[in-house]
Design an enzyme around this catalytic site. Sequence first.
Site, PDB file in Angstrom:
ATOM      1  N   ASP A 188       3.392  -6.333 -22.637  1.00 39.87           N
ATOM      2  CA  ASP A 188       1.941  -5.938 -22.209  1.00 39.87           C
ATOM      3  C   ASP A 188       1.600  -5.514 -23.697  1.00 39.87           C
ATOM      4  OD1 ASP A 188      -0.170  -4.304 -22.129  1.00 39.87           O
ATOM      5  OD2 ASP A 188       0.574  -3.291 -19.780  1.00 39.87           O
ATOM      6  N   HIS A 193      -2.126   0.710 -26.792  1.00 36.07           N
ATOM      7  CA  HIS A 193      -0.486   1.165 -26.988  1.00 36.07           C
ATOM      8  C   HIS A 193      -0.111   1.589 -27.982  1.00 36.07           C
ATOM      9  CE1 HIS A 193      -1.245   1.538 -22.319  1.00 36.07           C
ATOM     10  NE2 HIS A 193      -1.130   0.105 -22.886  1.00 36.07           N
TER      11      HIS A 193
END
Length: 291
Positions: A188, A193
């Site tokens: 991911d 993030h």
Amino acid sequence: MPIDAARALGAAPRVEEISWGDRDVRLYHLGIGAGVPATGPAELRYTLESRLHVLPSFATVAGGGPPGVIAALSMPGVDVDLAAVLHAGQSLRLHRPVPAAGTATATSRVVAVHDKGRAAVLVLRTEVADGSGPLWTCDADVHVRGAGGWGGARGPSAKPGPPSGEPDATVERPVRPDQALLYRLTGDDNPLHADPEFARAAGFERPVLHGLCTYGMTLKAAVDTLLAGEPDRVRAYRARFVGVVYPGEALRIRLWRRAGEAPGTRSVRVEVGAAGRADAPVLAAGHIEYA
């Protein structure tokens, strides 16, 4: 319109071959906080290849391809800005225990597009099978800000009420300051993030933890606390993502035992909050079904 619901729903399924091995499983387990303490027997089942047990939530990253949220954005009829996208929920149904290594076929398609007015919610379903039959089915709910309002069906809106009574167990799990960076190695690569500038553009003060990392940490806590550390007993797991977790915080995970929805099963109701922010909700309506 950034989402063409008819085109997305009518598109042919996307079919691909995926493979994984014990190194991928061990990396995933480390990414959700396994291995503390490093030589603890209960943790070695997640980190040592000679006694490896697979936490079922590994299914959400098996094969190393893009997660459900990113994969949904590349489906026909979907053309939206990544900064407007949030992972709203995840469900997983196990047909057999997830093997520590394997090759399988993953078939993905958009099975629902809900018009929430100011937003849209896509449901991307991925069904995975190998030569012996079905392995698991995942549904990823993808919330897209500003993509609603075309007059489509609103979709389900009923939410379960809060659990009654005191939880059967409450555990806290720390989130490492670098945990999002480690979890990104499972596949991911969403910059939300890791990149402070991207996170601010998306409306957050700094990069946030992946919802699927919280999802995995929560399942591990339930398995270790109420299922005697036996992940193969899990039959299904679903949860809604209702708030953010910042790396360096701690999760407070509350668990209630319940009767199962299917014959011969039991279940655990789960609610998770940010311990340092007055239990601000981050994962809600969690439900784990087990044998």
